[in-house]
Design a protein around this motif. Structure first.
Motif, PDB file in Angstrom:
ATOM      1  N   ARG A 187       0.806  -1.219   0.000  1.00  0.00           N
ATOM      2  CA  ARG A 187       0.000   0.000   0.000  1.00  0.00           C
ATOM      3  C   ARG A 187       0.842   1.273   0.000  1.00  0.00           C
ATOM      4  NH1 ARG A 187       0.050  -2.416   4.686  1.00  0.00           N
ATOM      5  NH2 ARG A 187       0.388  -1.312   6.653  1.00  0.00           N
ATOM      6  N   LEU A 188       2.102   1.194   0.435  1.00  0.00           N
ATOM      7  CA  LEU A 188       2.977   2.363   0.368  1.00  0.00           C
ATOM      8  C   LEU A 188       3.187   2.802  -1.079  1.00  0.00           C
ATOM      9  CD1 LEU A 188       4.921   4.368   1.815  1.00  0.00           C
ATOM     10  CD2 LEU A 188       6.727   2.650   1.510  1.00  0.00           C
ATOM     11  N   PHE A 189       3.039   1.861  -2.017  1.00  0.00           N
ATOM     12  CA  PHE A 189       3.353   2.134  -3.415  1.00  0.00           C
ATOM     13  C   PHE A 189       2.122   2.476  -4.255  1.00  0.00           C
ATOM     14  CE2 PHE A 189       6.744  -0.290  -1.579  1.00  0.00           C
ATOM     15  CZ  PHE A 189       7.885   0.320  -2.073  1.00  0.00           C
ATOM     16  N   TYR A 190       0.945   2.476  -3.635  1.00  0.00           N
ATOM     17  CA  TYR A 190      -0.254   2.890  -4.368  1.00  0.00           C
ATOM     18  C   TYR A 190      -0.096   4.307  -4.920  1.00  0.00           C
ATOM     19  CZ  TYR A 190      -2.961  -0.962  -2.182  1.00  0.00           C
ATOM     20  OH  TYR A 190      -3.452  -2.174  -1.767  1.00  0.00           O
ATOM     21  N   TYR A 191       0.684   5.125  -4.248  1.00  0.00           N
ATOM     22  CA  TYR A 191       0.767   6.555  -4.530  1.00  0.00           C
ATOM     23  C   TYR A 191       2.065   6.933  -5.236  1.00  0.00           C
ATOM     24  CZ  TYR A 191      -2.293   5.682  -0.579  1.00  0.00           C
ATOM     25  OH  TYR A 191      -3.252   5.139   0.243  1.00  0.00           O
ATOM     26  N   ASN A 192       2.879   5.953  -5.551  1.00  0.00           N
ATOM     27  CA  ASN A 192       4.263   6.220  -5.941  1.00  0.00           C
ATOM     28  C   ASN A 192       4.393   6.920  -7.290  1.00  0.00           C
ATOM     29  OD1 ASN A 192       7.021   5.062  -7.324  1.00  0.00           O
ATOM     30  ND2 ASN A 192       7.241   5.498  -5.142  1.00  0.00           N
ATOM     31  N   ALA A 193       5.221   7.967  -7.303  1.00  0.00           N
ATOM     32  CA  ALA A 193       5.538   8.669  -8.545  1.00  0.00           C
ATOM     33  C   ALA A 193       6.914   8.294  -9.063  1.00  0.00           C
ATOM     34  CB  ALA A 193       5.464  10.178  -8.336  1.00  0.00           C
ATOM     35  N   VAL A 194       7.843   7.931  -8.158  1.00  0.00           N
ATOM     36  CA  VAL A 194       9.189   7.571  -8.594  1.00  0.00           C
ATOM     37  C   VAL A 194       9.871   6.723  -7.534  1.00  0.00           C
ATOM     38  CG1 VAL A 194      10.348   9.611  -7.611  1.00  0.00           C
ATOM     39  CG2 VAL A 194      11.296   8.517  -9.650  1.00  0.00           C
ATOM     40  N   LEU A 195      10.725   5.822  -7.988  1.00  0.00           N
ATOM     41  CA  LEU A 195      11.597   5.029  -7.128  1.00  0.00           C
ATOM     42  C   LEU A 195      13.034   5.452  -7.391  1.00  0.00           C
ATOM     43  CD1 LEU A 195      10.017   1.484  -7.720  1.00  0.00           C
ATOM     44  CD2 LEU A 195       9.590   3.028  -5.796  1.00  0.00           C
ATOM     45  N   VAL A 196      13.826   5.521  -6.327  1.00  0.00           N
ATOM     46  CA  VAL A 196      15.226   5.927  -6.447  1.00  0.00           C
ATOM     47  C   VAL A 196      16.104   4.923  -5.717  1.00  0.00           C
ATOM     48  CG1 VAL A 196      16.936   7.694  -5.868  1.00  0.00           C
ATOM     49  CG2 VAL A 196      14.649   8.381  -6.624  1.00  0.00           C
ATOM     50  N   ILE A 197      17.205   4.543  -6.351  1.00  0.00           N
ATOM     51  CA  ILE A 197      18.189   3.663  -5.730  1.00  0.00           C
ATOM     52  C   ILE A 197      19.556   4.336  -5.840  1.00  0.00           C
ATOM     53  CG2 ILE A 197      16.964   1.475  -6.051  1.00  0.00           C
ATOM     54  CD1 ILE A 197      18.491   1.015  -8.628  1.00  0.00           C
ATOM     55  N   ASP A 199      23.926   4.216  -4.194  1.00  0.00           N
ATOM     56  CA  ASP A 199      24.936   3.567  -3.350  1.00  0.00           C
ATOM     57  C   ASP A 199      26.203   4.404  -3.219  1.00  0.00           C
ATOM     58  OD1 ASP A 199      26.155   3.325  -5.808  1.00  0.00           O
ATOM     59  OD2 ASP A 199      26.423   1.150  -5.708  1.00  0.00           O
ATOM     60  N   GLY A 200      26.067   5.703  -3.398  1.00  0.00           N
ATOM     61  CA  GLY A 200      27.232   6.568  -3.282  1.00  0.00           C
ATOM     62  C   GLY A 200      27.871   6.853  -4.624  1.00  0.00           C
ATOM     63  N   ALA A 201      28.369   5.822  -5.283  1.00  0.00           N
ATOM     64  CA  ALA A 201      28.995   6.001  -6.590  1.00  0.00           C
ATOM     65  C   ALA A 201      27.963   6.163  -7.688  1.00  0.00           C
ATOM     66  CB  ALA A 201      29.910   4.819  -6.903  1.00  0.00           C
ATOM     67  N   ASP A 202      26.767   5.649  -7.456  1.00  0.00           N
ATOM     68  CA  ASP A 202      25.754   5.628  -8.497  1.00  0.00           C
ATOM     69  C   ASP A 202      24.392   5.965  -7.880  1.00  0.00           C
ATOM     70  OD1 ASP A 202      24.620   5.340 -10.973  1.00  0.00           O
ATOM     71  OD2 ASP A 202      25.022   3.192 -11.165  1.00  0.00           O
ATOM     72  N   ALA A 203      23.492   6.519  -8.703  1.00  0.00           N
ATOM     73  CA  ALA A 203      22.119   6.795  -8.293  1.00  0.00           C
ATOM     74  C   ALA A 203      21.247   6.723  -9.537  1.00  0.00           C
ATOM     75  CB  ALA A 203      22.004   8.165  -7.632  1.00  0.00           C
ATOM     76  N   ARG A 204      20.101   6.066  -9.418  1.00  0.00           N
ATOM     77  CA  ARG A 204      19.223   5.886 -10.571  1.00  0.00           C
ATOM     78  C   ARG A 204      17.769   6.014 -10.149  1.00  0.00           C
ATOM     79  NH1 ARG A 204      22.144   1.044 -14.119  1.00  0.00           N
ATOM     80  NH2 ARG A 204      24.297   1.651 -13.601  1.00  0.00           N
ATOM     81  N   MET A 205      16.918   6.308 -11.129  1.00  0.00           N
ATOM     82  CA  MET A 205      15.490   6.434 -10.890  1.00  0.00           C
ATOM     83  C   MET A 205      14.736   5.524 -11.839  1.00  0.00           C
ATOM     84  SD  MET A 205      14.407   8.036 -13.875  1.00  0.00           S
ATOM     85  CE  MET A 205      12.806   8.697 -13.425  1.00  0.00           C
ATOM     86  N   GLY A 206      13.530   5.131 -11.412  1.00  0.00           N
ATOM     87  CA  GLY A 206      12.710   4.284 -12.260  1.00  0.00           C
ATOM     88  C   GLY A 206      11.253   4.359 -11.847  1.00  0.00           C
ATOM     89  N   SER A 207      10.403   3.792 -12.682  1.00  0.00           N
ATOM     90  CA  SER A 207       8.968   3.803 -12.399  1.00  0.00           C
ATOM     91  C   SER A 207       8.603   2.655 -11.475  1.00  0.00           C
ATOM     92  CB  SER A 207       8.174   3.679 -13.708  1.00  0.00           C
ATOM     93  OG  SER A 207       8.158   2.332 -14.158  1.00  0.00           O
ATOM     94  N   LEU A 208       7.364   2.644 -11.062  1.00  0.00           N
ATOM     95  CA  LEU A 208       6.829   1.615 -10.180  1.00  0.00           C
ATOM     96  C   LEU A 208       7.021   0.211 -10.742  1.00  0.00           C
ATOM     97  CD1 LEU A 208       5.048   0.977  -7.648  1.00  0.00           C
ATOM     98  CD2 LEU A 208       3.066   1.266  -9.141  1.00  0.00           C
ATOM     99  N   THR A 209       6.945   0.060 -12.059  1.00  0.00           N
ATOM    100  CA  THR A 209       7.000  -1.264 -12.680  1.00  0.00           C
ATOM    101  C   THR A 209       8.315  -1.543 -13.396  1.00  0.00           C
ATOM    102  OG1 THR A 209       5.989  -0.391 -14.716  1.00  0.00           O
ATOM    103  CG2 THR A 209       4.494  -1.286 -13.040  1.00  0.00           C
ATOM    104  N   ALA A 210       9.248  -0.611 -13.361  1.00  0.00           N
ATOM    105  CA  ALA A 210      10.480  -0.761 -14.140  1.00  0.00           C
ATOM    106  C   ALA A 210      11.338  -1.909 -13.619  1.00  0.00           C
ATOM    107  CB  ALA A 210      11.284   0.532 -14.097  1.00  0.00           C
ATOM    108  N   ASP A 211      11.917  -2.680 -14.540  1.00  0.00           N
ATOM    109  CA  ASP A 211      12.912  -3.660 -14.125  1.00  0.00           C
ATOM    110  C   ASP A 211      14.251  -2.948 -13.955  1.00  0.00           C
ATOM    111  OD1 ASP A 211      13.896  -3.297 -16.732  1.00  0.00           O
ATOM    112  OD2 ASP A 211      12.930  -5.125 -17.477  1.00  0.00           O
ATOM    113  N   TYR A 212      15.241  -3.676 -13.489  1.00  0.00           N
ATOM    114  CA  TYR A 212      16.505  -3.036 -13.128  1.00  0.00           C
ATOM    115  C   TYR A 212      17.127  -2.307 -14.322  1.00  0.00           C
ATOM    116  CZ  TYR A 212      21.311  -2.409 -11.558  1.00  0.00           C
ATOM    117  OH  TYR A 212      22.528  -1.863 -11.230  1.00  0.00           O
ATOM    118  N   GLU A 213      17.039  -2.917 -15.503  1.00  0.00           N
ATOM    119  CA  GLU A 213      17.668  -2.319 -16.681  1.00  0.00           C
ATOM    120  C   GLU A 213      17.021  -0.988 -17.069  1.00  0.00           C
ATOM    121  OE1 GLU A 213      16.966  -5.538 -16.301  1.00  0.00           O
ATOM    122  OE2 GLU A 213      19.082  -6.137 -16.106  1.00  0.00           O
ATOM    123  N   ARG A 214      15.786  -0.754 -16.595  1.00  0.00           N
ATOM    124  CA  ARG A 214      15.086   0.486 -16.935  1.00  0.00           C
ATOM    125  C   ARG A 214      15.358   1.602 -15.931  1.00  0.00           C
ATOM    126  NH1 ARG A 214      13.314   1.132 -22.114  1.00  0.00           N
ATOM    127  NH2 ARG A 214      12.495  -0.850 -22.896  1.00  0.00           N
TER     128      ARG A 214
END
Length: 317
Positions: A187-197, A199-214
Motif C-alpha cells: 500500500r505504500l506504493f499505491y501513490y508512488n511517482a518515482v523510485l530511487v536507488i 549507493d554513493g557512486a551511483d544513483a538511478r530512478m525508475g517507475s513503479l513497474t520498471a525492471d533493473y535495466e530500466r
C-alpha cells in the motif's frame, strides 16, 4: 571526517533534499509513539493531518466533510493491485477528485478538489522522512525504507540506499530491496511517482513497474550541462534535477504514462526525454505566439529512442 557508511550517506542525501526545499523528519519521531506523532499506527502510510491541511489550503472554502471524504478515498482507493491503485490515484492527483456539493440554492453539483497545486509549488507540503517503518500486509512485522518522500502528506517517492563503502552492498541490491517492499508493504506504493536507488557512486530512478535495466541516471539539472556534480555526483544531480520541486510536479503531471497490457506498466522519462519535451513545448509556445516565426523546430532521434513517449507527454502539456 568519519568513515562513509549507509547512515552517513543517508544523512548526506537528506541534506541535499533539504537544500532543495524539502522539510526533513525522522520516521521514529512522527510514529504513533514518537515525540511528534503524525500517524496513529505503522499501518498508516498517508500523513492525514498534512493531507487535510493541504486540501483545505489548495481548495479554500471546502467543507471539512468533503476534505475527509477525499482522505478516506485515498486511504482506501478501492484497488489492491498496486498498478491499478497507482493509476487511479494518479488520475486523482492530475485531474482532481470529484465530489458532490450543494450550491447556495440547495442544488447538487459536482466539483473537483485538487490534491496538488501544480501552479504554485510553494503552496504544497514537501517532506522527506528517513527510516519510515510500515506494517507488512500480512501483519508479520514492519519494513523500513530508507527515505520516503511526501507531497501534501501523500507518499509519492521511495528511496533505497546502500552502503557506499561496502563491496557486498550495491545499487542492484537496493533495487531488489524495493521489490521486496512492493510485495510486503504494497500500500505504500499505491501513490508512488518515482523510485530511487543509490549507493554513493551511483544513483538511478525508475517507475513503479520498471525492471533493473530500466532504472537510469538523471544526468542533468537543466537539460544543457551533463553531470554538473562530477562523474560520482549522480545522487546530488538527481536530487537537484528530478527531485527539485518544479521538475517533480512536472514529472507527476505530464511525464507519467500508463500503458495497458498485457503486460500493463508505467513509464517515466529518462532525463534527456524530460528536458527535450520541455524545450519543445517552450519552443512551440514561442513560435506560435503573436510575432512568432511559426517554426517549432525539429527533434532528432535514432530508432528506439523514445519518440512516441515524448510525443505523448508533449501532447498532454
Amino acid at each position: 571526517m568519519g568513515p562513509i557508511n549507509e547512515d552517513s550517506y543517508e544523512l548526506q542525501f537528506m541534506d541535499w533534499l533539504a537544500a532543495g526545499g524539502w522539510q526533513l523528519a525522522r520516521g521514529p519521531e512522527i510514529a504513533d509513539d514518537g515525540s511528534m506523532p503524525e500517524r496513529s499506527s505503522h499501518k498508516d502510510v498517508i500523513l492525514a493531518e498534512r493531507l487535510e491541511d493541504a486540501l483545505s489550503r489548495i481548495n479554500p472554502g471546502t467543507p471539512k466533510d468533503s476534505i475527509r471524504q477525499v482522505r478516506q478515498a485515498l486511504e482506501s482507493p478501492g484497488e489492491t493491485d498496486i498498478l491499478k491503485a497507482n493509476k487511479r490515484i494518479h488520475r486523482w492527483l492530475t485531474e482532481g477528485f470529484p465530489i458532490t456539493v450543494r450550491d447556495a440554492s440547495g442544488e447538487e453539483e459536482t466539483k473537483l478538489l485538487w490534491l496538488v497545486d501544480f501552479e504554485d509549488e510553494a503552496n504544497n507540503d514537501w517532506l522527506a522522512v528517513s527510516q519510515f517503518s510500515v506494517q507488512t500486509d500480512a501483519d508479520s512485522g514492519t519494513r523500513r525504507p530508507d527515505i520516503v518522500l511526501f507531497l501534501n502528506g501523500i507518499p509519492v517517492g521511495v528511496v533505497e540506499l546502500k552502503n557506499p563503502s561496502s563491496e557486498d552492498a550495491d545499487i542492484r541490491q537496493a533495487f531488489e530491496q524495493l521489490q521486496t517492499y512492493k510485495s510486503q508493504i504494497s500500500r505504500l506504493f499505491y501513490y508512488n511517482a518515482v523510485l530511487v536507488i543509490a549507493d554513493g557512486a551511483d544513483a538511478r530512478m525508475g517507475s513503479l513497474t520498471a525492471d533493473y535495466e530500466r532504472f537510469s541516471r538523471w544526468r542533468s539539472t537543466d537539460g544543457f550541462n551533463l553531470d554538473p556534480n562530477g562523474t560520482f555526483g549522480h545522487a546530488q544531480t538527481l536530487i537537484q534535477g528530478l527531485l527539485s520541486k518544479r521538475s517533480f510536479l512536472d514529472l507527476i503531471r505530464f511525464f507519467s504514462v500508463f500503458v495497458d497490457g498485457p503486460p500493463s506498466y508505467k513509464m517515466l522519462p529518462a532525463y534527456h526525454q524530460f528536458y527535450a519535451v520541455k524545450k519543445a513545448y517552450d519552443r512551440a509556445l514561442t513560435a506560435s505566439a503573436e510575432g512568432g516565426d511559426g517554426r517549432g523546430g525539429v527533434m532528432w532521434h535514432t530508432q528506439g529512442a523514445g519518440k512516441s513517449f515524448e510525443m505523448a507527454c508533449l501532447a498532454g502539456m
